[in-house]
Design a protein around this motif. Structure first.
Motif, PDB file in Angstrom:
ATOM      1  N   ASP A  32       0.824  -1.204   0.000  1.00  0.00           N
ATOM      2  CA  ASP A  32       0.000   0.000   0.000  1.00  0.00           C
ATOM      3  C   ASP A  32       0.864   1.262   0.000  1.00  0.00           C
ATOM      4  O   ASP A  32       1.986   1.263   0.492  1.00  0.00           O
ATOM      5  N   ARG A  33       0.319   2.359  -0.518  1.00  0.00           N
ATOM      6  CA  ARG A  33       1.079   3.612  -0.584  1.00  0.00           C
ATOM      7  C   ARG A  33       1.382   4.179   0.795  1.00  0.00           C
ATOM      8  O   ARG A  33       2.341   4.915   0.955  1.00  0.00           O
ATOM      9  N   GLU A  34       0.571   3.824   1.798  1.00  0.00           N
ATOM     10  CA  GLU A  34       0.855   4.285   3.161  1.00  0.00           C
ATOM     11  C   GLU A  34       2.073   3.559   3.731  1.00  0.00           C
ATOM     12  O   GLU A  34       2.860   4.137   4.467  1.00  0.00           O
ATOM     13  N   THR A  35       2.202   2.294   3.406  1.00  0.00           N
ATOM     14  CA  THR A  35       3.337   1.500   3.873  1.00  0.00           C
ATOM     15  C   THR A  35       4.613   1.901   3.143  1.00  0.00           C
ATOM     16  O   THR A  35       5.665   2.071   3.762  1.00  0.00           O
ATOM     17  N   LEU A  36       4.495   2.050   1.841  1.00  0.00           N
ATOM     18  CA  LEU A  36       5.639   2.440   1.010  1.00  0.00           C
ATOM     19  C   LEU A  36       5.615   3.969   0.854  1.00  0.00           C
ATOM     20  O   LEU A  36       5.274   4.491  -0.199  1.00  0.00           O
ATOM     21  N   ALA A  37       5.954   4.654   1.908  1.00  0.00           N
ATOM     22  CA  ALA A  37       5.841   6.122   1.952  1.00  0.00           C
ATOM     23  C   ALA A  37       7.030   6.800   1.273  1.00  0.00           C
ATOM     24  O   ALA A  37       7.780   7.551   1.894  1.00  0.00           O
ATOM     25  N   PHE A  38       7.192   6.514  -0.013  1.00  0.00           N
ATOM     26  CA  PHE A  38       8.242   7.119  -0.816  1.00  0.00           C
ATOM     27  C   PHE A  38       7.583   7.959  -1.902  1.00  0.00           C
ATOM     28  O   PHE A  38       6.424   7.742  -2.244  1.00  0.00           O
ATOM     29  N   PRO A  54       8.673   8.249  -8.732  1.00  0.00           N
ATOM     30  CA  PRO A  54       8.362   6.895  -9.169  1.00  0.00           C
ATOM     31  C   PRO A  54       9.010   5.819  -8.300  1.00  0.00           C
ATOM     32  O   PRO A  54       8.778   4.638  -8.525  1.00  0.00           O
ATOM     33  N   LEU A  55       9.792   6.240  -7.301  1.00  0.00           N
ATOM     34  CA  LEU A  55      10.487   5.273  -6.447  1.00  0.00           C
ATOM     35  C   LEU A  55       9.505   4.299  -5.791  1.00  0.00           C
ATOM     36  O   LEU A  55       9.761   3.096  -5.724  1.00  0.00           O
ATOM     37  N   ARG A  56       8.370   4.808  -5.313  1.00  0.00           N
ATOM     38  CA  ARG A  56       7.390   3.950  -4.641  1.00  0.00           C
ATOM     39  C   ARG A  56       6.923   2.813  -5.550  1.00  0.00           C
ATOM     40  O   ARG A  56       6.879   1.659  -5.136  1.00  0.00           O
ATOM     41  N   ASP A  57       6.624   3.121  -6.810  1.00  0.00           N
ATOM     42  CA  ASP A  57       6.150   2.087  -7.745  1.00  0.00           C
ATOM     43  C   ASP A  57       7.254   1.093  -8.089  1.00  0.00           C
ATOM     44  O   ASP A  57       6.987  -0.090  -8.329  1.00  0.00           O
ATOM     45  N   GLU A  58       8.494   1.557  -8.109  1.00  0.00           N
ATOM     46  CA  GLU A  58       9.617   0.659  -8.378  1.00  0.00           C
ATOM     47  C   GLU A  58       9.846  -0.295  -7.199  1.00  0.00           C
ATOM     48  O   GLU A  58      10.066  -1.496  -7.404  1.00  0.00           O
ATOM     49  N   ILE A  59       9.776   0.236  -5.986  1.00  0.00           N
ATOM     50  CA  ILE A  59       9.939  -0.612  -4.793  1.00  0.00           C
ATOM     51  C   ILE A  59       8.787  -1.603  -4.695  1.00  0.00           C
ATOM     52  O   ILE A  59       8.990  -2.781  -4.398  1.00  0.00           O
TER      53      ILE A  59
END
Length: 155
Positions: free
Chosen positions: A124-130, A133-138
């Protein structure tokens, strides 16, 4: 209560299942008349519920004799399907695509609803708080790792 999009989606999936084939051809206007909705509602359902991520290919022909063909992608085995999904989600994947893929994995009985919710909470975007585009890559890297694990548990 389910909305009209859910009802139309379920209807189209039931037609696919009832025909015993992985292909159906429909006329958008006929389906719209049947559900007493505007044809753009049918477009919305097809464009959001019958995507590659969810395991479908959609072809259309416009005009008087036009049709929409919905093809359910079939794989020889679940390992092949997981490989296809991994290719689809790399090098980055949005949250919506992740949700669509998880729906497909549940439909194919590769994961349970509980497992899908756990995976989604980790991605989730809350968990991956980057920042993008870094968040989508992670997200893609983590999801790929999860899918690789599922692939080897399927055998």
């Amino acid at each position: 209560m389910r909305n009209i999009s859910d009802v139309i989606e379920q209807y189209l999936k039931e037609i696919l299942k009832a025909k015993g084939k992985n292909v159906i051809e429909i006329k958008r206007s006929e389906i719209a008349d049947q559900f007493q909705c505007v044809p753009s509602q049918i477009n919305y359902v097809i464009n959001t519920r019958f995507t590659m991520e969810r395991g479908y290919i959609v072809e259309s022909k416009r005009g008087g004799g036009g049709y929409i063909r919905i093809i359910r992608i079939q794989h020889h085995d679940k390992s092949e399907m997981i490989d296809e999904i991994i290719a689809l989600i790399n090098p980055s994947v949005s949250l919506q695509t992740t949700i669509d893929v998880l729906d497909r994995l549940m439909e194919e009985e590769i994961v349970t609803e509980r497992e899908a919710r756990i995976i989604l909470s980790a991605l989730d975007r809350e968990t991956l708080a980057f920042k993008l585009p870094l968040r989508d890559e992670i997200r893609a890297r983590i999801f790929t790792s999860i899918l690789q694990t599922l692939k080897y548990f399927e055998k």
